[in-house]
Design a protein around this motif. Sequence first.
Motif, mmCIF file in Angstrom:
data_model
loop_
_atom_site.group_PDB
_atom_site.id
_atom_site.type_symbol
_atom_site.label_atom_id
_atom_site.label_comp_id
_atom_site.label_asym_id
_atom_site.label_seq_id
_atom_site.Cartn_x
_atom_site.Cartn_y
_atom_site.Cartn_z
ATOM 1 N N MET A 1 0.894 -1.281 0.027
ATOM 2 C CA MET A 1 0.017 -0.036 0.129
ATOM 3 C C MET A 1 0.935 1.265 0.108
ATOM 4 S SD MET A 1 -2.755 1.141 2.879
ATOM 5 C CE MET A 1 -3.732 -0.201 2.435
ATOM 6 N N PRO A 2 0.698 2.077 -0.819
ATOM 7 C CA PRO A 2 1.411 3.562 -0.957
ATOM 8 C C PRO A 2 1.240 4.413 0.351
ATOM 9 C CG PRO A 2 -0.412 3.487 -2.412
ATOM 10 C CD PRO A 2 -0.169 2.139 -2.005
ATOM 11 N N PRO A 3 2.115 5.040 0.551
ATOM 12 C CA PRO A 3 2.180 5.760 2.107
ATOM 13 C C PRO A 3 1.040 6.845 1.741
ATOM 14 C CG PRO A 3 4.123 6.498 0.795
ATOM 15 C CD PRO A 3 3.577 5.225 0.086
ATOM 16 N N THR A 4 0.241 7.121 2.910
ATOM 17 C CA THR A 4 -0.748 8.259 2.603
ATOM 18 C C THR A 4 0.043 9.884 2.678
ATOM 19 O OG1 THR A 4 -0.693 8.609 5.277
ATOM 20 C CG2 THR A 4 -2.220 6.802 4.122
ATOM 21 N N GLN A 5 -0.933 10.560 2.523
ATOM 22 C CA GLN A 5 -0.590 12.158 2.346
ATOM 23 C C GLN A 5 0.005 12.444 3.589
ATOM 24 O OE1 GLN A 5 -0.111 13.579 -0.532
ATOM 25 N NE2 GLN A 5 0.683 15.790 0.731
ATOM 26 N N LEU A 6 -0.442 11.948 4.817
ATOM 27 C CA LEU A 6 -0.069 12.253 6.190
ATOM 28 C C LEU A 6 1.172 11.778 6.433
ATOM 29 C CD1 LEU A 6 -0.702 13.476 8.810
ATOM 30 C CD2 LEU A 6 -1.915 11.464 9.745
ATOM 31 N N THR A 7 1.563 10.427 5.902
ATOM 32 C CA THR A 7 2.872 9.857 6.332
ATOM 33 C C THR A 7 3.724 10.467 5.354
ATOM 34 O OG1 THR A 7 1.936 7.786 6.569
ATOM 35 C CG2 THR A 7 4.091 7.795 5.870
ATOM 36 N N GLN A 9 3.653 14.006 4.536
ATOM 37 C CA GLN A 9 3.882 15.262 5.102
ATOM 38 C C GLN A 9 4.747 15.184 6.228
ATOM 39 O OE1 GLN A 9 -0.160 16.708 5.782
ATOM 40 N NE2 GLN A 9 -0.269 17.213 3.670
ATOM 41 N N VAL A 10 4.679 14.165 7.326
ATOM 42 C CA VAL A 10 5.482 13.904 8.743
ATOM 43 C C VAL A 10 6.595 13.651 8.136
ATOM 44 C CG1 VAL A 10 5.290 12.597 10.704
ATOM 45 C CG2 VAL A 10 3.177 13.394 9.991
ATOM 46 N N SER A 43 1.704 7.583 16.117
ATOM 47 C CA SER A 43 1.640 6.521 14.983
ATOM 48 C C SER A 43 2.009 7.131 13.705
ATOM 49 C CB SER A 43 -0.143 6.402 14.926
ATOM 50 O OG SER A 43 -0.247 5.555 13.788
ATOM 51 N N PRO A 44 1.795 8.445 13.219
ATOM 52 C CA PRO A 44 2.291 9.142 11.826
ATOM 53 C C PRO A 44 3.688 9.035 11.739
ATOM 54 C CG PRO A 44 1.007 10.955 13.014
ATOM 55 C CD PRO A 44 0.654 9.325 13.785
ATOM 56 N N VAL A 45 4.207 9.253 13.072
ATOM 57 C CA VAL A 45 5.685 9.564 13.272
ATOM 58 C C VAL A 45 6.387 7.957 12.949
ATOM 59 C CG1 VAL A 45 7.469 9.697 14.658
ATOM 60 C CG2 VAL A 45 5.966 11.348 14.705
ATOM 61 N N ARG A 46 5.727 6.982 13.195
ATOM 62 C CA ARG A 46 6.121 5.677 13.182
ATOM 63 C C ARG A 46 6.082 5.249 11.734
ATOM 64 N NH1 ARG A 46 2.693 3.123 16.239
ATOM 65 N NH2 ARG A 46 3.858 3.606 18.106
ATOM 66 N N ASN A 47 4.948 5.755 11.112
ATOM 67 C CA ASN A 47 4.700 5.282 9.600
ATOM 68 C C ASN A 47 5.792 6.146 8.769
ATOM 69 O OD1 ASN A 47 2.942 3.362 10.140
ATOM 70 N ND2 ASN A 47 1.135 5.197 9.937
ATOM 71 N N ARG A 123 4.965 23.647 1.626
ATOM 72 C CA ARG A 123 6.322 23.670 1.958
ATOM 73 C C ARG A 123 6.759 24.722 3.209
ATOM 74 N NH1 ARG A 123 7.624 22.990 -3.556
ATOM 75 N NH2 ARG A 123 8.460 24.835 -3.808
ATOM 76 N N ILE A 124 6.288 26.056 2.969
ATOM 77 C CA ILE A 124 6.613 26.925 3.770
ATOM 78 C C ILE A 124 5.737 26.802 5.001
ATOM 79 C CG2 ILE A 124 5.877 29.743 4.125
ATOM 80 C CD1 ILE A 124 6.700 29.761 1.025
ATOM 81 N N LEU A 125 4.342 26.263 5.212
ATOM 82 C CA LEU A 125 3.879 26.052 6.120
ATOM 83 C C LEU A 125 4.319 24.857 6.955
ATOM 84 C CD1 LEU A 125 0.269 26.883 5.226
ATOM 85 C CD2 LEU A 125 1.475 28.122 6.422
ATOM 86 N N ARG A 126 4.852 23.863 6.097
ATOM 87 C CA ARG A 126 5.151 22.691 7.041
ATOM 88 C C ARG A 126 6.536 23.284 7.650
ATOM 89 N NH1 ARG A 126 6.533 19.458 2.723
ATOM 90 N NH2 ARG A 126 8.757 19.978 3.249
ATOM 91 N N ARG A 127 7.387 24.047 6.880
ATOM 92 C CA ARG A 127 8.800 24.563 7.590
ATOM 93 C C ARG A 127 8.274 25.412 9.094
ATOM 94 N NH1 ARG A 127 13.385 28.269 4.890
ATOM 95 N NH2 ARG A 127 14.385 28.713 6.722
ATOM 96 N N ALA A 128 7.328 26.334 8.879
ATOM 97 C CA ALA A 128 6.918 27.107 10.104
ATOM 98 C C ALA A 128 6.366 26.406 11.079
ATOM 99 C CB ALA A 128 6.015 28.299 9.403
ATOM 100 N N SER A 129 6.056 25.336 10.783
ATOM 101 C CA SER A 129 5.121 24.607 11.620
ATOM 102 C C SER A 129 6.312 23.582 12.418
ATOM 103 C CB SER A 129 4.051 23.401 11.176
ATOM 104 O OG SER A 129 3.775 22.707 11.925
ATOM 105 N N THR A 130 7.300 23.400 11.647
ATOM 106 C CA THR A 130 8.342 22.512 12.179
ATOM 107 C C THR A 130 9.031 23.181 13.351
ATOM 108 O OG1 THR A 130 8.560 21.040 10.596
ATOM 109 C CG2 THR A 130 10.547 21.237 11.899
ATOM 110 N N GLU A 131 9.185 24.498 13.022
ATOM 111 C CA GLU A 131 10.076 25.542 13.779
ATOM 112 C C GLU A 131 9.233 26.000 14.819
ATOM 113 O OE1 GLU A 131 11.909 28.657 11.301
ATOM 114 O OE2 GLU A 131 13.516 26.766 10.149
ATOM 115 N N GLY A 132 7.900 25.800 14.962
ATOM 116 C CA GLY A 132 6.997 26.087 15.926
ATOM 117 C C GLY A 132 6.245 27.440 16.237
#
Length: 289
Positions: A1-7, A9-10, A43-47, A123-132
């Motif tokens: 099964m291919p990885p989900t979009q959430l997987t 993204q994480v 769970s999404p981190v593990r995947n 990409r920008i929102l993901r980066r800003a989210s990662t940086e908190g």
Amino acid sequence: MPPTQLTRQVAARIVDYIRAEQVATGTRLVERTLADQLRVSRSPVRNALRLLAESGAVAEAERGGYTVLEIGDLDLTEDAEDGADEAVYLTIASDRLDGALPDRVTESALARQYGLTPAQLNRILRRASTEGWIERLPGYGWEFQPTLTSEQSYADSYRFRLTIEPAAILEPTFVLDRQALEHVRDQQQRLADGAIHDLDNIALFNINHVFHETIAECSRNGFFIEALRRVDNLRRLVEYRRSLPRARGVVRCREHVEIADLLLTDRRTEAAERMREHLSSVTTEKTGS
């Protein structure tokens, strides 16, 4: 099964985290720690880690978790990063700091305001989210996290650090994480040897705050650790626009190396005093107080 979009993204956020923090090859990654850092469930981190293992970016560790192998140019998004992302990212950060953006925003509004494609915005929102400094709201939209906005609050943050960081070193529960400290010490030595001149303010802030947080984490006192992480996130956007001249930065990196060496030779009292002197100097240089 291919990885989900959430997987995906994480996984991409984990890659961003590894790059931003300059996590060294061989460093152990732990699901719980990553979940806390990225503010998602385990769970999404593990995947996501399984996906990264399949790509060869990480490998399973003998005692559980994963270790970093080679991130390189790994790209888990459908589109390659646009070189303009950095400029837009800093513009959004600056606009937020200046009060030009509301506390809550929608993706469509940001895309219109900054002329972004869906891939760029992701990409920008993901980066800003990662940086908190921004978080996705349940269901719809995004919310900017609190940040320092005044000169006084910025100065107060340094006075606060001047109080807690030396104290963390002297905690009776302090246990040196030698491997982690040696890693951040080596990073600081490379900066002092000249690499600092090749880094922008964002990269320099990321390396330096990891140095200080690594020492605080050795205190094994969750209040010190969480307090420092929180104040680092609060001052992040200010630091993106404000940095010491690189010649002064070299001096401060050498001080970091001195503090690490004192800790590595079990001279905690001296290290705490050196940390106090270091933060006092930085406070004066950056805030004039």
